[in-house]
Write a protein that holds these residues in place. Sequence first.
Motif, PDB file in Angstrom:
ATOM      1  N   THR A 243      32.967  34.812  97.468  1.00 19.97           N
ATOM      2  CA  THR A 243      34.079  34.649  96.535  1.00 19.97           C
ATOM      3  C   THR A 243      34.410  35.967  95.833  1.00 19.97           C
ATOM      4  OG1 THR A 243      32.525  33.778  94.869  1.00 19.97           O
ATOM      5  CG2 THR A 243      33.791  32.183  96.144  1.00 19.97           C
ATOM      6  N   ASP A 244      33.429  36.847  95.657  1.00 25.64           N
ATOM      7  CA  ASP A 244      33.745  38.190  95.152  1.00 25.64           C
ATOM      8  C   ASP A 244      34.631  38.939  96.146  1.00 25.64           C
ATOM      9  OD1 ASP A 244      32.629  38.186  92.655  1.00 25.64           O
ATOM     10  OD2 ASP A 244      31.007  39.587  93.117  1.00 25.64           O
ATOM     11  N   LEU A 245      34.414  38.709  97.438  1.00 27.41           N
ATOM     12  CA  LEU A 245      35.232  39.347  98.468  1.00 27.41           C
ATOM     13  C   LEU A 245      36.627  38.730  98.504  1.00 27.41           C
ATOM     14  CD1 LEU A 245      35.552  41.250 100.918  1.00 27.41           C
ATOM     15  CD2 LEU A 245      34.572  39.429 102.335  1.00 27.41           C
ATOM     16  N   ILE A 246      36.703  37.412  98.491  1.00 29.83           N
ATOM     17  CA  ILE A 246      37.991  36.709  98.536  1.00 29.83           C
ATOM     18  C   ILE A 246      38.817  37.004  97.287  1.00 29.83           C
ATOM     19  CG2 ILE A 246      39.065  34.413  98.496  1.00 29.83           C
ATOM     20  CD1 ILE A 246      36.603  33.404 100.055  1.00 29.83           C
ATOM     21  N   GLY A 247      38.132  37.043  96.153  1.00 31.66           N
ATOM     22  CA  GLY A 247      38.776  37.126  94.845  1.00 31.66           C
ATOM     23  C   GLY A 247      38.512  35.838  94.095  1.00 31.66           C
ATOM     24  N   GLN A 248      37.870  35.942  92.925  1.00 33.69           N
ATOM     25  CA  GLN A 248      37.558  34.732  92.155  1.00 33.69           C
ATOM     26  C   GLN A 248      38.827  33.983  91.772  1.00 33.69           C
ATOM     27  OE1 GLN A 248      34.562  33.676  92.040  1.00 33.69           O
ATOM     28  NE2 GLN A 248      33.657  35.556  92.854  1.00 33.69           N
ATOM     29  N   ASP A 249      39.887  34.715  91.462  1.00 34.87           N
ATOM     30  CA  ASP A 249      41.141  34.065  91.090  1.00 34.87           C
ATOM     31  C   ASP A 249      41.721  33.277  92.250  1.00 34.87           C
ATOM     32  OD1 ASP A 249      41.465  36.536  92.389  1.00 34.87           O
ATOM     33  OD2 ASP A 249      43.421  36.906  91.459  1.00 34.87           O
ATOM     34  N   VAL A 250      41.640  33.840  93.450  1.00 31.45           N
ATOM     35  CA  VAL A 250      42.183  33.171  94.638  1.00 31.45           C
ATOM     36  C   VAL A 250      41.361  31.933  94.973  1.00 31.45           C
ATOM     37  CG1 VAL A 250      42.634  33.410  97.108  1.00 31.45           C
ATOM     38  CG2 VAL A 250      43.162  35.304  95.548  1.00 31.45           C
ATOM     39  N   ASN A 251      40.040  32.099  95.018  1.00 30.60           N
ATOM     40  CA  ASN A 251      39.174  30.974  95.383  1.00 30.60           C
ATOM     41  C   ASN A 251      39.259  29.858  94.352  1.00 30.60           C
ATOM     42  OD1 ASN A 251      36.099  29.778  95.103  1.00 30.60           O
ATOM     43  ND2 ASN A 251      36.700  30.111  97.229  1.00 30.60           N
ATOM     44  N   GLU A 252      39.268  30.205  93.072  1.00 32.24           N
ATOM     45  CA  GLU A 252      39.329  29.178  92.038  1.00 32.24           C
ATOM     46  C   GLU A 252      40.673  28.459  92.060  1.00 32.24           C
ATOM     47  OE1 GLU A 252      39.608  27.302  88.039  1.00 32.24           O
ATOM     48  OE2 GLU A 252      40.958  28.776  88.928  1.00 32.24           O
ATOM     49  N   ALA A 253      41.750  29.188  92.369  1.00 20.90           N
ATOM     50  CA  ALA A 253      43.072  28.569  92.437  1.00 20.90           C
ATOM     51  C   ALA A 253      43.136  27.544  93.569  1.00 20.90           C
ATOM     52  CB  ALA A 253      44.144  29.639  92.632  1.00 20.90           C
ATOM     53  N   VAL A 254      42.515  27.857  94.705  1.00 27.38           N
ATOM     54  CA  VAL A 254      42.493  26.899  95.823  1.00 27.38           C
ATOM     55  C   VAL A 254      41.699  25.660  95.424  1.00 27.38           C
ATOM     56  CG1 VAL A 254      41.688  26.500  98.173  1.00 27.38           C
ATOM     57  CG2 VAL A 254      42.810  28.660  97.591  1.00 27.38           C
ATOM     58  N   THR A 255      40.530  25.872  94.821  1.00 28.18           N
ATOM     59  CA  THR A 255      39.711  24.736  94.389  1.00 28.18           C
ATOM     60  C   THR A 255      40.481  23.857  93.409  1.00 28.18           C
ATOM     61  OG1 THR A 255      37.663  25.982  94.681  1.00 28.18           O
ATOM     62  CG2 THR A 255      37.565  24.078  93.237  1.00 28.18           C
ATOM     63  N   ARG A 256      41.118  24.493  92.447  1.00 28.19           N
ATOM     64  CA  ARG A 256      41.870  23.735  91.438  1.00 28.19           C
ATOM     65  C   ARG A 256      43.050  22.994  92.072  1.00 28.19           C
ATOM     66  NH1 ARG A 256      41.779  23.487  86.142  1.00 28.19           N
ATOM     67  NH2 ARG A 256      40.107  25.039  86.134  1.00 28.19           N
ATOM     68  N   SER A 257      43.727  23.644  93.014  1.00 24.11           N
ATOM     69  CA  SER A 257      44.878  23.027  93.668  1.00 24.11           C
ATOM     70  C   SER A 257      44.468  21.767  94.437  1.00 24.11           C
ATOM     71  CB  SER A 257      45.546  24.031  94.612  1.00 24.11           C
ATOM     72  OG  SER A 257      46.561  23.419  95.375  1.00 24.11           O
TER      73      SER A 257
END
Length: 513
Positions: A243-257
């Motif tokens: 998730t550090d590689l993906i981007g925490q903002d990107v990964n968390e946004a997908v999870t939240r979505s």
Amino acid sequence: MTASGTSDRGIPRTGTVAVVGTGTMGQGIAQVALIAGHPVRLYDAAPGRAAQAADAIAARLDRLVAKGSLAAADRDAALGRLAAVDRLADLADTELAIEAILEELGAKQQLFTALETVVSDHCLLATNTSSLSVTAVAGALRRPGRLVGLHFFNPAPVLPLVEVVRGFATDRAAADRAYETVAAWGKTPVRCADTPGFIVNRIARPFYAEAFRVYEEGGAEPATIDAVLRESGGFRMGPFELTDLIGQDVNEAVTRSVWESLFHDPKFTPSLAQRRLVDAGLHGRKTGRGWYDHADGAPHPRPHTADPCDAPAKIALRGDLGPAAGLVPLIEEAGITLVREPVAEAGPGGFLALPDGTRLSLTDGSAATTDPFAPGIRFDLALDYRTATRIALAPSATADPLATAAATGLFQALGKQVSVVEDLPGMIVARTVAMLVDFAADAVARGVASAGDIDTAMRTGVNYPRGPLHWGDQLGAGWVRDVLKNLHDACPTGRYAPSQALIRRAATEGKLL
């Protein structure tokens, strides 16, 4: 296959492909279509952006030639088929138009509504959305049946997987045409229904969520959790580093979505710890810090690894170790005397008895401390106990430190590094894999995708060591169900309740795949 190199149902090789939106993903998709032999047109609403993208693609092809991955003549031919255009009207004769603009429903609907007035009725429309409903994107169209989701993974020229998403109104012929086209491009297409997260982003949620939950509950630090999932579970990267590689903002946004789209289903609940990172602007490598410090010269935290301990000379095996049965020959090969005792004396489940009588057993989803036969020590699941290089141990609250040392020495004698973690239900690998299996079985039952396509998607899209359904078959549906039932008993929020699909499979031990 036709003479043009595609199937009769796909876009002919001579057919023009339009890519609308020329960021990183749009450029990658355009490169894939170009290398496959199509004329490609690039369009972007921002003036000059399409021409810049064409130059960037040319530079990428130059690098491929320099590395010997592409012949210079093929590069020249491909660039001769590439054109940047300034108006949507210049896409009138395209046969496939793929959208890769920002993830905003209104913007996508507006674009496709405009495209529909320009292209022919035969033109196939595709959205590369990763989080929006394909059905909703198509809802504004006069002919929604010709719009399909083509979810490429980044970087598109490298990663093979493409999720072919059929919206509620998508014609089967349109989905088939898209599938055959992507296959002709050398990609690995999988079919899926229009559901939150599609296949990969739906089923992968537990890989992140369970690791974050172990951390939040004080089970272990990120570096240790990552190491256990890599070196015992067989995953290529741990969830914290990934998730550090993906981007925490990107990964968390997908999870939240996905969570919000599924009406706050507790199985998909986001992580508070990850939310704090996002709020703090610690998004991972791109900001220099996330779970880990990525500044130049910053040391990478090491996983907790136990000091060397003496192995017991003799232990007893009582009953069947189930998914951990592969430990038995390893113990014997290590020269440790293994005494097999009658199954009738084993009690519930099999275990290894250390010299002082402490039970050493594979986690069953419950905490060692709650075991009526405590004091005991749990060990975690491994993809393959022979090739695993690390094993996690969780002693009960009343376990003798000498017994923990003996268990540590036992696994060290088998060539494993040992991480001693807190006694949490399901430990690390077992709870993660059980949840992945359950999510996959549930997705099949709900018609999200076939079992084969789900396993293919998880292997090729996120590099899992095994497809979750194949993994579930090897572990046994009953074992997975029992792990989740015990987790549910320990945390009765609904998060770990086994799906009805898994319960049905376990009742008959039917195959998941």
